[in-house]
Design an enzyme around this catalytic site. Structure first.
Site, PDB file in Angstrom:
ATOM      1  N   SER A   9       0.881  -1.175   0.000  1.00 18.64           N
ATOM      2  CA  SER A   9       0.000   0.000   0.000  1.00 18.64           C
ATOM      3  C   SER A   9       0.919   1.226   0.000  1.00 18.64           C
ATOM      4  CB  SER A   9      -0.863   0.010   1.259  1.00 18.64           C
ATOM      5  OG  SER A   9      -1.292   1.346   1.531  1.00 18.64           O
ATOM      6  N   HIS A  33      -1.283  -1.574  -4.108  1.00 18.26           N
ATOM      7  CA  HIS A  33      -2.587  -1.394  -3.466  1.00 18.26           C
ATOM      8  C   HIS A  33      -2.731   0.095  -3.177  1.00 18.26           C
ATOM      9  CE1 HIS A  33      -5.789  -2.782  -0.583  1.00 18.26           C
ATOM     10  NE2 HIS A  33      -5.465  -1.663   0.012  1.00 18.26           N
ATOM     11  N   ASP A  35      -4.819   3.164  -1.812  1.00 18.45           N
ATOM     12  CA  ASP A  35      -5.930   3.464  -0.876  1.00 18.45           C
ATOM     13  C   ASP A  35      -6.504   4.848  -1.133  1.00 18.45           C
ATOM     14  OD1 ASP A  35      -3.949   1.683   1.358  1.00 18.45           O
ATOM     15  OD2 ASP A  35      -6.011   1.116   0.842  1.00 18.45           O
ATOM     16  N   MET A  37      -9.269   7.574  -0.349  1.00 17.22           N
ATOM     17  CA  MET A  37     -10.169   7.912   0.753  1.00 17.22           C
ATOM     18  C   MET A  37     -10.767   9.295   0.508  1.00 17.22           C
ATOM     19  SD  MET A  37      -7.833   6.687   3.955  1.00 17.22           S
ATOM     20  CE  MET A  37      -6.826   5.192   3.831  1.00 17.22           C
ATOM     21  N   HIS A  66      -8.328   0.506  -3.765  1.00 17.61           N
ATOM     22  CA  HIS A  66      -9.200   0.173  -2.636  1.00 17.61           C
ATOM     23  C   HIS A  66      -9.965   1.452  -2.331  1.00 17.61           C
ATOM     24  CE1 HIS A  66      -9.457  -0.804   1.971  1.00 17.61           C
ATOM     25  NE2 HIS A  66     -10.634  -0.728   1.397  1.00 17.61           N
TER      26      HIS A  66
HETATM   27  C1  DX5 Z   1      -6.215   1.309   5.613  1.00 15.45           C
HETATM   28  C2  DX5 Z   1      -5.808   0.817   4.227  1.00 15.45           C
HETATM   29  C3  DX5 Z   1      -4.691  -0.200   4.281  1.00 15.45           C
HETATM   30  C4  DX5 Z   1      -3.433   0.344   4.977  1.00 15.45           C
HETATM   31  C5  DX5 Z   1      -2.357  -0.709   5.036  1.00 15.45           C
HETATM   32  O1  DX5 Z   1      -7.426   2.034   5.506  1.00 15.45           O
HETATM   33  O2  DX5 Z   1      -6.890   0.229   3.550  1.00 15.45           O
HETATM   34  O3  DX5 Z   1      -4.378  -0.593   2.937  1.00 15.45           O
HETATM   35  O4  DX5 Z   1      -2.954   1.446   4.257  1.00 15.45           O
HETATM   36  O5  DX5 Z   1      -1.249  -0.100   5.680  1.00 15.45           O
HETATM   37  P1  DX5 Z   1      -0.516  -0.884   6.876  1.00 15.45           P
HETATM   38  O6  DX5 Z   1       0.111  -2.084   6.211  1.00 15.45           O
HETATM   39  O7  DX5 Z   1       0.497   0.101   7.378  1.00 15.45           O
HETATM   40  O8  DX5 Z   1      -1.576  -1.256   7.854  1.00 15.45           O
HETATM   41 ZN    ZN Z   2      -6.380  -0.794   1.698  1.00 17.98          ZN
END
Ligand code: DX5
Ligand code: ZN
Length: 221
Positions: A9, A33, A35, A37, A66
């Site tokens: 991510s 991945h 993210d 938001m 995501h």
């Molecule tokens: C959280 C995200 C995850 C996160 C993973 O909302 O969906 O993908 O960024 O990061 P780590 O591995 O640091 O938990």
């Molecule tokens: Zn995520």
């Protein structure tokens, strides 16, 4: 055990050096991945299609967005145009999950449902056969660097059985708090694609961290 895959991510990557961060770990990973938001579904705001296009330019690695946003369908085509292969969204934000899954596919992406730690597996069970990926969250969505929620492990194991029962072949992706201490637990529960954000982009040595996780996954595959 089929090949276990690693999906960094980029949430905690250094966005001032994003291209360098991406290309430094790309040799060790199978997906990125991303993210996204919107500050509504989660109390955080990250990035959109422009950054995804920058990641696309920086590597040839498949991209999985995501979507932690309230209106995922409005952006599916935009992210496909930005070069994304997979799009996952949270089922609780759409009125008709089956229609939304079909709409993401029609936009040209593989599709996943993301399961919040507080959401029961029953919320996604009816749709498993139509998914390419089931994104099991082991942290509360919104931020990187959180602790792995061990209480989600039985839900991952149940998801594995439910997919097998239905003859569904969606990948199980485990997302949140995955690092060298928790990756074995995530894999034993049924995880096949492991998301690692802060375990890789920790500001110390991202390629070395990615290589260590890659070696651990290869040893378990
Ligand atoms: C959280 C995200 C995850 C996160 C993973 O909302 O969906 O993908 O960024 O990061 P780590 O591995 O640091 O938990
Ligand atoms: Zn995520």
């Amino acid at each position: 055990m089929p090949k276990l895959r690693l999906a960094p991510s980029i949430l905690t990557a250094d966005f001032g050096r994003l291209e360098e961060e991406i290309s430094s770990v790309a040799p060790f990973v199978d997906w990125f991945h991303l993210d996204v938001m919107d500050g509504h579904y989660v109390p955080n705001l990250t990035f959109g299609p422009t950054v995804v296009e920058a990641v696309r330019r920086a590597c040839a690695t498949p991209l999985h967005v995501h979507l932690m946003i309230e209106n995922p369908l409005e952006f599916a085509a935009t992210f496909v145009k930005a070069g994304v292969q997979r799009i996952s969204f949270h089922p609780e934000v759409v009125r008709d999950v089956a229609a939304a899954v079909a709409e993401v596919k029609a936009a040209g992406a593989e599709v996943g449902l993301a399961v919040h730690p507080d959401v029961p597996l029953s919320a996604v069970e009816p749709y498993l056969a139509s998914l390419d990926v089931l994104l099991m969250m082991t942290v509360r969505p919104g931020f990187g660097g959180q602790k792995f929620l061990h209480e989600v492990v039985p839900k991952i194991t149940a998801a594995r059985s439910a997919l097998e029962e239905k003859g569904a072949n969606a990948d199980i992706e485990v997302d949140g708090g995955v690092n060298l201490e928790t990756v074995d637990i995530a894999v034993q529960a049924g995880g096949e694609i492991l998301v690692a954000g802060s375990a890789i982009f920790d500001g110390v040595d991202a390629p070395a961290a990615a290589r260590r996780l890659r070696e651990r996954l290869d040893a378990m595959s």
